[in-house]
Every structure is written in structure tokens, then in C-alpha cells.
Design a protein around this motif. Sequence first.
Motif, PDB file in Angstrom:
ATOM      1  N   LEU A  98       3.709  19.221 -15.201  1.00 37.65           N
ATOM      2  CA  LEU A  98       3.278  19.362 -16.596  1.00 37.65           C
ATOM      3  C   LEU A  98       2.282  20.512 -16.735  1.00 37.65           C
ATOM      4  O   LEU A  98       2.322  21.266 -17.715  1.00 37.65           O
ATOM      5  CB  LEU A  98       2.652  18.070 -17.095  1.00 37.65           C
ATOM      6  CG  LEU A  98       3.617  16.939 -17.446  1.00 37.65           C
ATOM      7  CD1 LEU A  98       2.834  15.689 -17.828  1.00 37.65           C
ATOM      8  CD2 LEU A  98       4.533  17.334 -18.587  1.00 37.65           C
ATOM      9  N   ASN A  99       1.376  20.659 -15.775  1.00 36.91           N
ATOM     10  CA  ASN A  99       0.387  21.745 -15.817  1.00 36.91           C
ATOM     11  C   ASN A  99       1.042  23.109 -15.635  1.00 36.91           C
ATOM     12  O   ASN A  99       0.603  24.091 -16.220  1.00 36.91           O
ATOM     13  CB  ASN A  99      -0.698  21.539 -14.762  1.00 36.91           C
ATOM     14  CG  ASN A  99      -1.659  20.436 -15.137  1.00 36.91           C
ATOM     15  OD1 ASN A  99      -1.796  20.108 -16.314  1.00 36.91           O
ATOM     16  ND2 ASN A  99      -2.308  19.857 -14.159  1.00 36.91           N
ATOM     17  N   GLU A 100       2.073  23.180 -14.809  1.00 34.00           N
ATOM     18  CA  GLU A 100       2.768  24.455 -14.587  1.00 34.00           C
ATOM     19  C   GLU A 100       3.529  24.890 -15.818  1.00 34.00           C
ATOM     20  O   GLU A 100       3.581  26.067 -16.138  1.00 34.00           O
ATOM     21  CB  GLU A 100       3.713  24.358 -13.397  1.00 34.00           C
ATOM     22  CG  GLU A 100       3.007  24.320 -12.062  1.00 34.00           C
ATOM     23  CD  GLU A 100       3.977  24.177 -10.903  1.00 34.00           C
ATOM     24  OE1 GLU A 100       5.196  24.075 -11.144  1.00 34.00           O
ATOM     25  OE2 GLU A 100       3.510  24.179  -9.757  1.00 34.00           O
ATOM     26  N   GLY A 108       0.824  -1.205   0.000  1.00 30.28           N
ATOM     27  CA  GLY A 108       0.000   0.000   0.000  1.00 30.28           C
ATOM     28  C   GLY A 108       0.855   1.251   0.000  1.00 30.28           C
ATOM     29  O   GLY A 108       0.539   2.235  -0.682  1.00 30.28           O
ATOM     30  N   GLN A 109       1.947   1.212   0.740  1.00 29.48           N
ATOM     31  CA  GLN A 109       2.848   2.370   0.772  1.00 29.48           C
ATOM     32  C   GLN A 109       3.506   2.567  -0.593  1.00 29.48           C
ATOM     33  O   GLN A 109       3.651   3.695  -1.053  1.00 29.48           O
ATOM     34  CB  GLN A 109       3.914   2.203   1.859  1.00 29.48           C
ATOM     35  CG  GLN A 109       4.782   3.417   2.049  1.00 29.48           C
ATOM     36  CD  GLN A 109       3.980   4.644   2.433  1.00 29.48           C
ATOM     37  OE1 GLN A 109       3.120   4.581   3.298  1.00 29.48           O
ATOM     38  NE2 GLN A 109       4.258   5.752   1.792  1.00 29.48           N
ATOM     39  N   VAL A 110       3.886   1.487  -1.258  1.00 30.70           N
ATOM     40  CA  VAL A 110       4.465   1.579  -2.595  1.00 30.70           C
ATOM     41  C   VAL A 110       3.450   2.224  -3.535  1.00 30.70           C
ATOM     42  O   VAL A 110       3.786   3.114  -4.326  1.00 30.70           O
ATOM     43  CB  VAL A 110       4.891   0.180  -3.111  1.00 30.70           C
ATOM     44  CG1 VAL A 110       5.222   0.220  -4.589  1.00 30.70           C
ATOM     45  CG2 VAL A 110       6.075  -0.342  -2.316  1.00 30.70           C
ATOM     46  N   PHE A 111       2.202   1.797  -3.445  1.00 33.64           N
ATOM     47  CA  PHE A 111       1.150   2.365  -4.287  1.00 33.64           C
ATOM     48  C   PHE A 111       0.974   3.856  -4.011  1.00 33.64           C
ATOM     49  O   PHE A 111       0.861   4.669  -4.943  1.00 33.64           O
ATOM     50  CB  PHE A 111      -0.161   1.614  -4.053  1.00 33.64           C
ATOM     51  CG  PHE A 111      -1.310   2.155  -4.837  1.00 33.64           C
ATOM     52  CD1 PHE A 111      -1.419   1.908  -6.196  1.00 33.64           C
ATOM     53  CD2 PHE A 111      -2.295   2.918  -4.230  1.00 33.64           C
ATOM     54  CE1 PHE A 111      -2.477   2.396  -6.928  1.00 33.64           C
ATOM     55  CE2 PHE A 111      -3.352   3.418  -4.950  1.00 33.64           C
ATOM     56  CZ  PHE A 111      -3.448   3.162  -6.298  1.00 33.64           C
ATOM     57  N   MET A 112       0.960   4.235  -2.740  1.00 33.58           N
ATOM     58  CA  MET A 112       0.792   5.644  -2.383  1.00 33.58           C
ATOM     59  C   MET A 112       1.972   6.472  -2.883  1.00 33.58           C
ATOM     60  O   MET A 112       1.783   7.608  -3.349  1.00 33.58           O
ATOM     61  CB  MET A 112       0.628   5.802  -0.864  1.00 33.58           C
ATOM     62  CG  MET A 112      -0.656   5.197  -0.335  1.00 33.58           C
ATOM     63  SD  MET A 112      -2.138   5.889  -1.069  1.00 33.58           S
ATOM     64  CE  MET A 112      -2.105   7.522  -0.393  1.00 33.58           C
ATOM     65  N   ASP A 113       3.172   5.927  -2.806  1.00 34.38           N
ATOM     66  CA  ASP A 113       4.350   6.642  -3.316  1.00 34.38           C
ATOM     67  C   ASP A 113       4.226   6.872  -4.818  1.00 34.38           C
ATOM     68  O   ASP A 113       4.524   7.962  -5.319  1.00 34.38           O
ATOM     69  CB  ASP A 113       5.631   5.864  -3.007  1.00 34.38           C
ATOM     70  CG  ASP A 113       5.954   5.844  -1.520  1.00 34.38           C
ATOM     71  OD1 ASP A 113       5.401   6.670  -0.771  1.00 34.38           O
ATOM     72  OD2 ASP A 113       6.765   4.981  -1.118  1.00 34.38           O
ATOM     73  N   GLU A 160       3.112  10.465  -9.441  1.00 36.64           N
ATOM     74  CA  GLU A 160       2.282  10.799 -10.598  1.00 36.64           C
ATOM     75  C   GLU A 160       1.616  12.161 -10.419  1.00 36.64           C
ATOM     76  O   GLU A 160       1.545  12.958 -11.357  1.00 36.64           O
ATOM     77  CB  GLU A 160       1.227   9.710 -10.808  1.00 36.64           C
ATOM     78  CG  GLU A 160       0.326   9.929 -11.994  1.00 36.64           C
ATOM     79  CD  GLU A 160       1.036   9.889 -13.332  1.00 36.64           C
ATOM     80  OE1 GLU A 160       0.476  10.422 -14.297  1.00 36.64           O
ATOM     81  OE2 GLU A 160       2.155   9.338 -13.403  1.00 36.64           O
ATOM     82  N   LYS A 161       1.143  12.424  -9.215  1.00 41.69           N
ATOM     83  CA  LYS A 161       0.527  13.724  -8.934  1.00 41.69           C
ATOM     84  C   LYS A 161       1.538  14.850  -9.131  1.00 41.69           C
ATOM     85  O   LYS A 161       1.220  15.888  -9.728  1.00 41.69           O
ATOM     86  CB  LYS A 161      -0.009  13.745  -7.498  1.00 41.69           C
ATOM     87  CG  LYS A 161      -0.762  15.007  -7.150  1.00 41.69           C
ATOM     88  CD  LYS A 161      -1.072  15.084  -5.664  1.00 41.69           C
ATOM     89  CE  LYS A 161      -2.265  14.251  -5.322  1.00 41.69           C
ATOM     90  NZ  LYS A 161      -2.665  14.434  -3.906  1.00 41.69           N
TER      91      LYS A 161
END
Length: 61
Positions: free
Chosen positions: A57-59, A40-45, A50-51
Amino acid sequence: MSLPFWVYIVILGIFSSAFMAIKTAKEDQQVETEWIEKEGQVFMDRMEEEKERRRQLNETG
């Protein structure tokens, strides 16, 4: 009403088997919980990375 000696050994074996089964199940559950938390921690990282990548990219875009 005395029982033969081997009956006591069988009863002791049953109790020790039950104890070991419960102990092993508890240990397996703990290991599985730790593995799930790690994954779960790997997924959250990955989600945070990605965020951050999308924010950059938006900036620039």
C-alpha cells in the motif's frame, strides 16, 4: 515383621498411580507446548502478511 499381602498391593498401586500421573502431566505439557508453538506460528504468518500488505500500500500510495 511381615505385612499382609494386600498392603504390598496397595503400595504398588500408589506407586503406579504416581508414575501414571507424572507421565500424563509430561505428555499434556508437551501437547500444550506444541499447540502454543503452532498458534504462535499462525500469528507470525498473519503479521508477515499484514506487513507485506502495508508495504505494498505504501509503495502504490
